[in-house]
Design a protein around this motif. Structure first.
Motif, PDB file in Angstrom:
ATOM      1  N   UNK A  58      -7.655  16.707   9.987  1.00 47.41           N
ATOM      2  CA  UNK A  58      -6.557  17.139   9.128  1.00 47.41           C
ATOM      3  C   UNK A  58      -5.625  15.974   8.825  1.00 47.41           C
ATOM      4  N   UNK A  59      -5.057  15.989   7.626  1.00 45.90           N
ATOM      5  CA  UNK A  59      -4.177  14.904   7.205  1.00 45.90           C
ATOM      6  C   UNK A  59      -2.900  14.893   8.037  1.00 45.90           C
ATOM      7  N   UNK A  60      -2.394  13.702   8.289  1.00 43.54           N
ATOM      8  CA  UNK A  60      -1.097  13.543   8.947  1.00 43.54           C
ATOM      9  C   UNK A  60      -0.111  13.021   7.911  1.00 43.54           C
ATOM     10  N   UNK A  61       1.153  13.079   8.244  1.00 51.06           N
ATOM     11  CA  UNK A  61       2.188  12.612   7.326  1.00 51.06           C
ATOM     12  C   UNK A  61       2.250  11.095   7.372  1.00 51.06           C
ATOM     13  N   UNK A  62       1.862  10.399   6.299  1.00 49.74           N
ATOM     14  CA  UNK A  62       1.883   8.934   6.315  1.00 49.74           C
ATOM     15  C   UNK A  62       3.299   8.397   6.103  1.00 49.74           C
ATOM     16  N   UNK A  63       3.504   7.136   6.430  1.00 47.65           N
ATOM     17  CA  UNK A  63       4.811   6.510   6.259  1.00 47.65           C
ATOM     18  C   UNK A  63       5.067   6.086   4.820  1.00 47.65           C
ATOM     19  N   UNK A  64       4.004   6.002   4.019  1.00 47.82           N
ATOM     20  CA  UNK A  64       4.144   5.728   2.588  1.00 47.82           C
ATOM     21  C   UNK A  64       3.291   6.739   1.835  1.00 47.82           C
ATOM     22  N   UNK A  65       3.715   7.118   0.663  1.00 49.63           N
ATOM     23  CA  UNK A  65       2.927   8.037  -0.153  1.00 49.63           C
ATOM     24  C   UNK A  65       1.766   7.336  -0.835  1.00 49.63           C
ATOM     25  N   UNK A  66       1.967   6.068  -1.204  1.00 45.86           N
ATOM     26  CA  UNK A  66       0.928   5.320  -1.917  1.00 45.86           C
ATOM     27  C   UNK A  66       0.437   4.168  -1.049  1.00 45.86           C
ATOM     28  N   UNK A  67      -0.828   4.213  -0.686  1.00 42.72           N
ATOM     29  CA  UNK A  67      -1.460   3.115   0.034  1.00 42.72           C
ATOM     30  C   UNK A  67      -1.964   2.104  -0.992  1.00 42.72           C
ATOM     31  N   UNK A  68      -1.538   0.846  -0.859  1.00 46.56           N
ATOM     32  CA  UNK A  68      -1.923  -0.190  -1.818  1.00 46.56           C
ATOM     33  C   UNK A  68      -2.935  -1.125  -1.168  1.00 46.56           C
ATOM     34  N   UNK A  69      -4.107  -1.217  -1.791  1.00 44.59           N
ATOM     35  CA  UNK A  69      -5.211  -2.038  -1.298  1.00 44.59           C
ATOM     36  C   UNK A  69      -5.449  -3.139  -2.319  1.00 44.59           C
ATOM     37  N   UNK A  70      -5.303  -4.385  -1.900  1.00 44.70           N
ATOM     38  CA  UNK A  70      -5.468  -5.508  -2.832  1.00 44.70           C
ATOM     39  C   UNK A  70      -6.837  -6.137  -2.649  1.00 44.70           C
ATOM     40  N   UNK A  71      -7.436  -6.492  -3.756  1.00 45.84           N
ATOM     41  CA  UNK A  71      -8.765  -7.085  -3.756  1.00 45.84           C
ATOM     42  C   UNK A  71      -8.946  -7.893  -5.036  1.00 45.84           C
ATOM     43  N   UNK A  72      -9.931  -8.790  -5.050  1.00 43.19           N
ATOM     44  CA  UNK A  72     -10.220  -9.486  -6.310  1.00 43.19           C
ATOM     45  C   UNK A  72     -10.665  -8.488  -7.372  1.00 43.19           C
TER      46      UNK A  72
END
Length: 571
Positions: A58-72
């Motif tokens: 089950x999902x937990x409450x994350x500290x940010x709403x948007x997870x940002x993943x950087x890649x080429x």
């Protein structure tokens, strides 16, 4: 001189590339695991269990709403996974896509949109029982057999540039019911289960209803066609980022932790490092020296359990032609001479490359495409590696001289420069390889060639004496077809000696016979120097542990980023 260059590149490493996946957040590893352990089986299985796929808690409450993943950035952006993209560019749509066959974080096939599958009495056709009650994004209704047919029709379109399109075109699809289909193959295909799976990224399932509602042609001015993943498309900033949002209903595989995921295109490793340290992004891939810096400042490494990713220098221009007197399209080019290919191999100090760019964690690749753990691997290849491929610039110069090249007539090679998304520092590795070759008298012209032009020229067999770095998580049967055979898509250096073995291998469904043929392929290819093997690489990401607790993923999928739904938020 080249050792000084390598050290300086390793210290700088700010104009590179990167991309890798992983399992659970851990401190910096002290050693790399054995190469290519578990992998998807080569032959189509006789049946698949109807067990549930890898479940998400089950999902937990994350500290940010948007997870940002950087890649080429991907080599090409597109909204039609089966028409405009391929295994090396599909990663941009993976958060929303699903396939008939899943691929677990342990590297094994598992049910996804098909609950089970089996081989037909003819020995090679495949029957699939489809999952019921799965909803498409954008209110496009329930997934049924018509969507499988639609997805098959898309990848078999004449204008599809997907490298598997021509393979799928040989087959037909039969609808038994709304939840049962049969792929009718005209001959054995040892890869076909994989070519319908999450691992290969081939034939993603998209909605027929949504495709029609969008007008039938889905360019970048529109959104992607609806799929069934736990994330759905939200927006795209062309050339910059693509953002996904969590679906509002319960997915059959559970609810992801993060409400949004953004994939942000950052080509420069220095920019990715700076963005990670300032908290602008939360996950990325970095070359080893920058990964060490990030870990020292409190970030963690997440590594995939399967070391199946490989990197090598691919050679282009040696195309076979059964109608030509010589058997080749360009028999006059330098790469046609095995002495030249051997010289290029023996000019490279792989230990120096490993230490400088991979922190000594990479495993030496003895022969391209063939992991040491596989039953077909011949220990003689390891024993003979030093004499055939080991670093010896004097021997390399002698080989070039025997082939007719010297200071008055230098060997000239074109190196296509690529910023790979599979791991950090690929451009620096290319610079170092070019330096090694320059040290033995080779004139290396390092150029950037746009992906579409490169592909089109290759389809016309137009390249001569060209090399480029590559990375992939495919191996053995698929990799031989793609990179060293006259089978589609004609990917690299071909040899008439290998084509006959390849033709038998690709239609062989029996695994022991496959292993015998793979051993023969390796025995034939090893002294021919059909590629410039470099390393097997552990798949690894650097994450902010305040945001991400873990990310289970196999690490054996090309371009590495996968299984976005398994990312767990830090509590």
């Amino acid at each position: 001189m080249i050792l000084i260059l390598i050290l300086s590149l390793a210290l700088a490493a700010c104009s590179s590339d990167g991309d890798d996946d992983s399992g659970a957040a851990t401190p910096a590893p002290t050693s790399a695991p054995a190469a290519a352990s578990t992998s998807a089986p080569s032959a189509a299985p006789t049946s698949a269990p109807a067990a549930a796929p890898t479940a998400m808690p089950s999902a937990v409450e994350p500290k940010v709403d948007r997870l940002v993943i950087a890649m080429p950035p991907p080599a090409a952006e597109g909204n039609q996974p089966n028409v405009d993209l391929g295994p090396l560019t599909i990663f941009q749509l993976r958060p929303m896509q699903e396939w008939l066959v899943g691929y677990g974080t342990d590297g094994e096939f598992e049910p996804m949109l098909a609950e089970s599958w089996s081989v037909e009495p003819d020995g090679f056709s495949l029957r699939f029982q489809l999952r019921k009650g799965v909803q498409f994004h954008n209110d496009a209704g329930e997934f049924t057999a018509q969507d499988v047919v639609h997805s098959f029709e898309q990848i078999t379109r004449e204008d599809s540039i997907h490298p598997h399109a021509r393979i799928h075109r040989r087959n037909t699809i039969e609808v038994v019911s709304d939840y049962e289909v049969v792929f009718r193959l005209t001959r054995g295909n040892a890869e076909y289960t994989n070519q319908l799976s999450r691992q290969s990224g081939s034939m993603a399932i998209t909605s027929k209803v949504d495709f029609d509602s969008l007008g039938g042609e889905i360019d970048l001015g529109k959104r992607p066609v609806a799929s069934t993943g736990p994330y759905q498309y939200e927006s795209r900033d062309l050339g910059q980022a693509i953002t996904y949002e969590r679906i509002s209903w319960e997915h059959y595989n559970g609810t992801p932790d993060f409400p949004e995921i953004q994939m942000r295109w950052l080509p420069e490793t220095s920019t990715r490092l700076a963005s990670l340290l300032t908290g602008e992004i939360h996950v990325t891939v970095l070359p080893e020296d920058q990964a060490v810096q990030a870990v020292a400042e409190g970030h963690t490494r997440i590594r995939g359990p399967i070391t199946q990713q490989r990197t090598w220098m691919a050679m282009y221009g040696v195309y076979t032609d059964g109608d030509a007197p010589s058997g080749y399209v360009h028999p006059e080019i330098a790469l046609h001479d095995v002495r030249v290919r051997k010289a290029l191999n023996k000019a490279i100090d792989r230990t120096a490359l490993n230490d400088a760019f991979f922190g000594g964690k990479a495993q030496l690749m003895i022969i391209d495409k063939m992991p040491t753990s596989k039953p077909y691997f011949n220990p003689e290849w390891t024993r003979n590696f030093e004499s055939e491929y080991g670093y010896d610039p004097t021997a390399a110069r002698t080989l070039l001289a025997e082939a007719g090249f010297n200071s008055n007539n230098p060997l000239e090679m074109t190196m296509r420069m690529i910023n790979l998304s599979d791991y950090g520092g690929s451009e620096d590795v290319q610079d170092a390889v070019a330096g090694f070759w320059s040290d033995i008298g080779v004139k290396v012209d390092q150029v950037v060639i746009e992906a579409t032009r490169f592909r089109n020229v290759n389809r016309e067999f137009g390249w001569t004496d060209l090399v480029t770095i590559n990375a992939s998580s495919n191996f053995d049967i698929q990799a031989w077809r793609v990179y060293n055979s006259h089978g589609v898509p004609r990917g690299s250096l071909e040899q008439t000696e290998l084509n006959a073995l390849h033709d038998v291998l690709t239609v062989t469904m029996d695994e022991p016979t496959q292993n015998d043929l793979l051993r023969q392929l390796g025995d034939t290819a090893f002294p021919l120097h059909t590629q410039v093997p470099l390393f097997w690489l552990p798949a690894e990401m650097i994450v902010n542990p305040e945001i991400v607790a873990s990310w289970p993923y196999p690490g054996s999928i090309s371009r590495v980023f996968s299984h976005f739904e398994t990312i767990k938020a830090a509590r």
